[in-house]
Design a protein around this motif. Sequence first.
Motif, PDB file in Angstrom:
ATOM      1  N   TRP B  16       0.830  -1.209   0.000  1.00  0.00           N
ATOM      2  CA  TRP B  16       0.000   0.000   0.000  1.00  0.00           C
ATOM      3  C   TRP B  16       0.866   1.262   0.000  1.00  0.00           C
ATOM      4  CZ3 TRP B  16      -5.402  -0.693   0.265  1.00  0.00           C
ATOM      5  CH2 TRP B  16      -6.146   0.494   0.218  1.00  0.00           C
ATOM      6  N   LEU B  17       1.845   1.267   0.875  1.00  0.00           N
ATOM      7  CA  LEU B  17       2.723   2.444   0.967  1.00  0.00           C
ATOM      8  C   LEU B  17       3.499   2.631  -0.333  1.00  0.00           C
ATOM      9  CD1 LEU B  17       4.148   2.206   4.606  1.00  0.00           C
ATOM     10  CD2 LEU B  17       2.375   3.723   3.726  1.00  0.00           C
ATOM     11  N   PHE B  20       0.812   3.945  -3.004  1.00  0.00           N
ATOM     12  CA  PHE B  20       0.180   5.253  -2.787  1.00  0.00           C
ATOM     13  C   PHE B  20       1.052   6.269  -2.076  1.00  0.00           C
ATOM     14  CE2 PHE B  20      -3.329   2.158  -3.074  1.00  0.00           C
ATOM     15  CZ  PHE B  20      -3.862   2.620  -4.260  1.00  0.00           C
ATOM     16  N   MET B  21       2.330   5.951  -1.900  1.00  0.00           N
ATOM     17  CA  MET B  21       3.213   6.970  -1.370  1.00  0.00           C
ATOM     18  C   MET B  21       4.522   7.011  -2.158  1.00  0.00           C
ATOM     19  SD  MET B  21       4.830   7.511   2.394  1.00  0.00           S
ATOM     20  CE  MET B  21       5.968   6.164   2.183  1.00  0.00           C
ATOM     21  N   CYS B  25       5.329   9.788  -5.019  1.00  0.00           N
ATOM     22  CA  CYS B  25       6.395  10.749  -4.723  1.00  0.00           C
ATOM     23  C   CYS B  25       7.491  10.696  -5.781  1.00  0.00           C
ATOM     24  CB  CYS B  25       6.968  10.485  -3.326  1.00  0.00           C
ATOM     25  SG  CYS B  25       5.842  11.041  -2.030  1.00  0.00           S
ATOM     26  N   PHE B 211      10.324  20.361  13.400  1.00  0.00           N
ATOM     27  CA  PHE B 211       8.975  19.987  12.966  1.00  0.00           C
ATOM     28  C   PHE B 211       8.084  21.203  12.738  1.00  0.00           C
ATOM     29  CE2 PHE B 211      10.230  15.748  13.565  1.00  0.00           C
ATOM     30  CZ  PHE B 211       9.306  14.967  12.893  1.00  0.00           C
ATOM     31  N   VAL B 214       9.243  22.808   9.453  1.00  0.00           N
ATOM     32  CA  VAL B 214       8.881  22.040   8.264  1.00  0.00           C
ATOM     33  C   VAL B 214       7.376  22.097   8.007  1.00  0.00           C
ATOM     34  CG1 VAL B 214       8.750  19.697   7.350  1.00  0.00           C
ATOM     35  CG2 VAL B 214      10.875  20.534   8.350  1.00  0.00           C
ATOM     36  N   LEU B 215       6.596  21.906   9.070  1.00  0.00           N
ATOM     37  CA  LEU B 215       5.147  21.923   8.893  1.00  0.00           C
ATOM     38  C   LEU B 215       4.657  23.308   8.492  1.00  0.00           C
ATOM     39  CD1 LEU B 215       4.132  19.745  11.977  1.00  0.00           C
ATOM     40  CD2 LEU B 215       3.837  19.132   9.575  1.00  0.00           C
ATOM     41  N   ILE B 259      10.636  19.131   0.168  1.00  0.00           N
ATOM     42  CA  ILE B 259      11.120  17.844   0.700  1.00  0.00           C
ATOM     43  C   ILE B 259      12.614  17.941   1.011  1.00  0.00           C
ATOM     44  CG2 ILE B 259      11.608  15.462   0.073  1.00  0.00           C
ATOM     45  CD1 ILE B 259       8.838  15.430   0.450  1.00  0.00           C
ATOM     46  N   MET B 262      13.162  19.763   4.175  1.00  0.00           N
ATOM     47  CA  MET B 262      12.762  18.936   5.302  1.00  0.00           C
ATOM     48  C   MET B 262      13.817  17.875   5.592  1.00  0.00           C
ATOM     49  SD  MET B 262       9.483  16.451   5.640  1.00  0.00           S
ATOM     50  CE  MET B 262      10.260  15.045   4.906  1.00  0.00           C
TER      51      MET B 262
ATOM     52  N   ILE C 101      10.459   4.127   5.386  1.00  0.00           N
ATOM     53  CA  ILE C 101       9.203   3.970   4.643  1.00  0.00           C
ATOM     54  C   ILE C 101       8.012   4.071   5.590  1.00  0.00           C
ATOM     55  CG2 ILE C 101       7.781   2.307   3.381  1.00  0.00           C
ATOM     56  CD1 ILE C 101       9.761   2.722   1.495  1.00  0.00           C
ATOM     57  N   ILE C 102       8.140   3.446   6.757  1.00  0.00           N
ATOM     58  CA  ILE C 102       7.020   3.424   7.691  1.00  0.00           C
ATOM     59  C   ILE C 102       6.820   4.789   8.353  1.00  0.00           C
ATOM     60  CG2 ILE C 102       6.107   2.335   9.780  1.00  0.00           C
ATOM     61  CD1 ILE C 102       7.735  -0.118   9.057  1.00  0.00           C
ATOM     62  N   PHE C 103       7.932   5.470   8.581  1.00  0.00           N
ATOM     63  CA  PHE C 103       7.889   6.751   9.272  1.00  0.00           C
ATOM     64  C   PHE C 103       7.442   7.873   8.335  1.00  0.00           C
ATOM     65  CE2 PHE C 103      10.271  10.095  11.805  1.00  0.00           C
ATOM     66  CZ  PHE C 103       9.359  10.063  12.845  1.00  0.00           C
ATOM     67  N   ALA C 104       7.793   7.730   7.043  1.00  0.00           N
ATOM     68  CA  ALA C 104       7.590   8.803   6.072  1.00  0.00           C
ATOM     69  C   ALA C 104       6.183   9.397   6.060  1.00  0.00           C
ATOM     70  CB  ALA C 104       7.991   8.321   4.682  1.00  0.00           C
ATOM     71  N   PRO C 105       5.118   8.569   6.049  1.00  0.00           N
ATOM     72  CA  PRO C 105       3.780   9.176   5.937  1.00  0.00           C
ATOM     73  C   PRO C 105       3.467  10.126   7.081  1.00  0.00           C
ATOM     74  CG  PRO C 105       3.642   6.792   5.712  1.00  0.00           C
ATOM     75  CD  PRO C 105       5.044   7.103   6.106  1.00  0.00           C
ATOM     76  N   ILE C 107       5.657  12.218   8.522  1.00  0.00           N
ATOM     77  CA  ILE C 107       6.405  13.475   8.510  1.00  0.00           C
ATOM     78  C   ILE C 107       6.374  14.183   7.165  1.00  0.00           C
ATOM     79  CG2 ILE C 107       8.002  12.843  10.358  1.00  0.00           C
ATOM     80  CD1 ILE C 107      10.037  12.268   8.104  1.00  0.00           C
ATOM     81  N   ILE C 108       5.983  13.476   6.128  1.00  0.00           N
ATOM     82  CA  ILE C 108       5.952  14.109   4.814  1.00  0.00           C
ATOM     83  C   ILE C 108       4.902  15.230   4.861  1.00  0.00           C
ATOM     84  CG2 ILE C 108       4.139  12.826   3.625  1.00  0.00           C
ATOM     85  CD1 ILE C 108       6.144  12.155   1.483  1.00  0.00           C
ATOM     86  N   PRO C 109       5.233  16.451   4.371  1.00  0.00           N
ATOM     87  CA  PRO C 109       4.226  17.523   4.413  1.00  0.00           C
ATOM     88  C   PRO C 109       2.971  17.108   3.646  1.00  0.00           C
ATOM     89  CG  PRO C 109       6.388  18.395   3.841  1.00  0.00           C
ATOM     90  CD  PRO C 109       6.515  16.911   3.847  1.00  0.00           C
ATOM     91  N   LEU C 113       2.293  15.100  -0.256  1.00  0.00           N
ATOM     92  CA  LEU C 113       1.592  13.837  -0.479  1.00  0.00           C
ATOM     93  C   LEU C 113       0.318  14.087  -1.280  1.00  0.00           C
ATOM     94  CD1 LEU C 113       1.804  10.851   0.095  1.00  0.00           C
ATOM     95  CD2 LEU C 113       0.496  11.184   2.197  1.00  0.00           C
ATOM     96  N   VAL C 139      -2.914   5.634   3.736  1.00  0.00           N
ATOM     97  CA  VAL C 139      -1.447   5.786   3.754  1.00  0.00           C
ATOM     98  C   VAL C 139      -0.973   6.292   5.116  1.00  0.00           C
ATOM     99  CG1 VAL C 139       0.515   7.058   2.807  1.00  0.00           C
ATOM    100  CG2 VAL C 139      -1.219   6.121   1.275  1.00  0.00           C
ATOM    101  N   PHE C 144       0.160   5.620  11.448  1.00  0.00           N
ATOM    102  CA  PHE C 144      -0.120   5.974  12.847  1.00  0.00           C
ATOM    103  C   PHE C 144      -0.552   4.753  13.656  1.00  0.00           C
ATOM    104  CE2 PHE C 144       0.034  10.321  11.384  1.00  0.00           C
ATOM    105  CZ  PHE C 144       0.565  10.975  12.482  1.00  0.00           C
TER     106      PHE C 144
END
Lengths: 354, 284, 263
Positions: B16-17, B20-21, B25, B211, B214-215, B259, B262, C101-105, C107-109, C113, C139, C144
């Motif tokens: 999934w990641l 869809f990620m 990207c 954080f 970046v946010l 990115i 960040m 990969i697991i952490f990215a979702p 912290i990615i702005p 995404l 995603v 989380f």
Amino acid sequence: MTQPLLSLRNVEKHFGTVRAVDGFSLDIQENEFFALLGASGSGKTTLLRMLAGFETLTGGEILLDGKDISQVPPNRRPVNLMFQSYALFPHMSIAQNIAYGLEMEKCSKSEIKRRVGEMLEIIQLSHLAGRKPDQLSGGQRQRVALGRALIKRPRLLLLDEPLGALDKKLRGDMQLELKRLQHEIGITFIIVTHDQEEALVMADRVAILKDGKLLQCATPRDIYEHPNSRYSADFIGVMNFLPATLRQGQVIAANGQPVAAQLPEGLSEGNDVVVAIRPERLQVAAYRGGGGPRGRVLATAYHGLDLQLHLQTNLSSEPITVRLTAQEAEQTALSEGDEVELGWNAKDTRVFAA
Amino acid sequence: MQDRKPLYLMTPALAWLTAFMVIPCLLILALAFFRRGLYGGIEYTFTLENLALVFDPLYAGIFLKSAWIAGLAALIAVIIGYAAAFAIAAAPSRQQPILLFFAVLPFWSNYLVRTYAWIVLLNREGLITGLARWLGYDAELPRLLYTEGAVVVGLVYNYLPFVILACYAPLSRLNPEIAEASRDLGASGWTTFRRVVLPMTAPGIATGFVFVFVLSIGNFVTPALLGGGQFQMIGNLVYAQFLTANDWPFGAALSMILIAIMMGLLTLQTFATERASGAKREGS
Amino acid sequence: MASLANPRLMLVILAAVFAFLYVPISVLVALSFNEGGLPTAWTGFSTKWYGELLRNGDIMSAAFNTLVVALVSTALATLFGSLLAVGVEIRRRKGRFLETIIFAPMIIPDIVLAIALLSFFSLLNVTMGLHTVILSHVVFNLAFVCSVVRARLKTFDWSIVEASTDLGASMPVTLFRIVLPVMLPAIIAGALLAFTLSVDEFIIAFFTAGAGRDSITLPMQIFAMIRFGVTPEINALATIVMAVSVVALTLSQRLNRGGLPGQ
């Protein structure tokens, strides 16, 4: 002898370059209570986990009833493990914990009920069947873990430091309890422990492990009386070591005096050795001017039934421990600062390469 | 256990990641190097124009402005957040989890709602104006909403709980005896704080700062709502490329830069934390 | 820390910070019950704005859409995220790549995404709507859930897994009868968190919901309302949305802290 229940043949486990278990061979008989004794890192737990099936072998084979089981997954082995942490299922009651193994065997409901009831009797927890593990004391938890492992009537029960989590007094009770149970149900027990006293009290035979190697395997008495290495001698009980040298067929202490000792085989002239002697084999008396080994009392320690003396002697720089029975202590009436002479019989010593 | 590789447990999530990620990207990464088509489409010829355009004075200005606002918000949030975390860590230990819970609670309520709350406060007919009138201040107040200040306040407000959490972690792990040892050795309270407590809790401050920065720099909701329409930050620029200007390659290039900023900051922060971890281990 | 702190100063700091955090949202809640609906004058207590909400078809359909998105994406994310967590923690050796990969979702702005998914779906000629929002929400939701479950797994006694195997259970049986029941509170906590995130998520939904009016979610509706003409109902709506988050988070927190009764 008949075919052993369990045979380890050159069993090996290497983690990268670390030899956790390094070419291990051992036979264990039906109904034995066997202890694997060693310090942490000696490979004893790894060996136990290999028997249970949680570690694969990198060499050798494990024969149970003559058949190689080293490729059999843990859930298909007639071997059960009692975990050090007990690993009770926190969300299940005591009865459910104990029934779990039988459910996996697809036993009928009525049989499960009957056998769980019997097991609860044996471990004397029938009145707590509905409790959850966290509502039990340490000793009760230990008994549940034991019952859960035993109910499957394994060929072999493995116990990983089973008493480690209990306090000292309870541990003594449970040692006897375990021994009684093993005798009653007639299952072979292999226990892993770092506590020499535990091994001596419970086991029929003890294997001493060091750095993944088997140093000595014998009855507790044999190991105590006839240790085959300095390590075994030191590991079991208290032992005094006197540095010495072999010269002209005699054992010469560091001060140049010859001392009484059983001459070992395989050591030759000029070798540095240590003379090992148990504290209770030493005799002391107030100094009367003899030329033999002598010393001065540094401290006395009262242990109830016996009295320990710590002596600074002319034989070595390290103090020596002497154990006297209460009666002997009364007769000699020694106290701190007294000058003493000491002696022993050659047959009570062991000599090892230094 | 350790001989098993339970890949089958991870496969659905990782698939999934990836779909869809990771792939989207990478797609954005690729898009940044294509040309914009005549009518807003994409022309598949390689170009560096989009990246060059980012450094065009017009857009570079927006970048600097965004960085300034994000930096200011991060700084203020870190100062308030650290003070709050310190006060929570100084509270009796039974109350600490409760205080922390309530400090973080707003963070989990709707971002838009929290931002909207400030519109109500800062509006020309809003609560602050009303309060000023009620206190007898009749002159015209300076405009509060749709200003740079409003954006900064909004960002601080929204991300403060995060900073409190980040700063509280090392503060709570700090062995109180270390501070006492410093006092015992003759340091004043302030010196102890400056020489002992602050350095040992710096990783939390760094995490909080990075954080929030970046946010904030990629944010487009707060500038859109509190900064009014005319106010542009990178987030709004990206938004515009995709939804109004229809220049996807340039939008992609902008988000790549986002990115990159960040990742750069996170790497820097990881590096700084690792350097300071000697001190942290001492504290735990 | 207590030894360095001036108690009175600490109290002032806490009071100021909590006032800063809670006054703005409290004002919204208070206004939602203000008869006149204006922030400058209190004209009396009333729940009429809540009634208005119920009669507003746009808001009700947006709320329904949000519920669908949150429920479906939470269900998927809980399943995948929990399995992922167990899979990751069961391995002794951790891969840095995997961790990233697991952490990215998380912290990615969001905006990155969001546009990445928008480009992805358009290039694949996928018609966008609620389904694409769901795909996208899974995603970050699964990341989380995974992190909540992993945190609990850190204190999980893995020897009970071995004990189950030792007693004759296969891996699937062990997962179902041992790991799942023990982990359930953490999994539910993760799911509640995911649900909250999904209910509140605006940016990604905004970009991946397509142009149709029938795929507008509640945050999109709120954004539109704030931007193009504030009506007093929004205070009531905001209060409800916050209440949902607060309840879900409180539940999540309780489950996660307390563990199983009897553990």
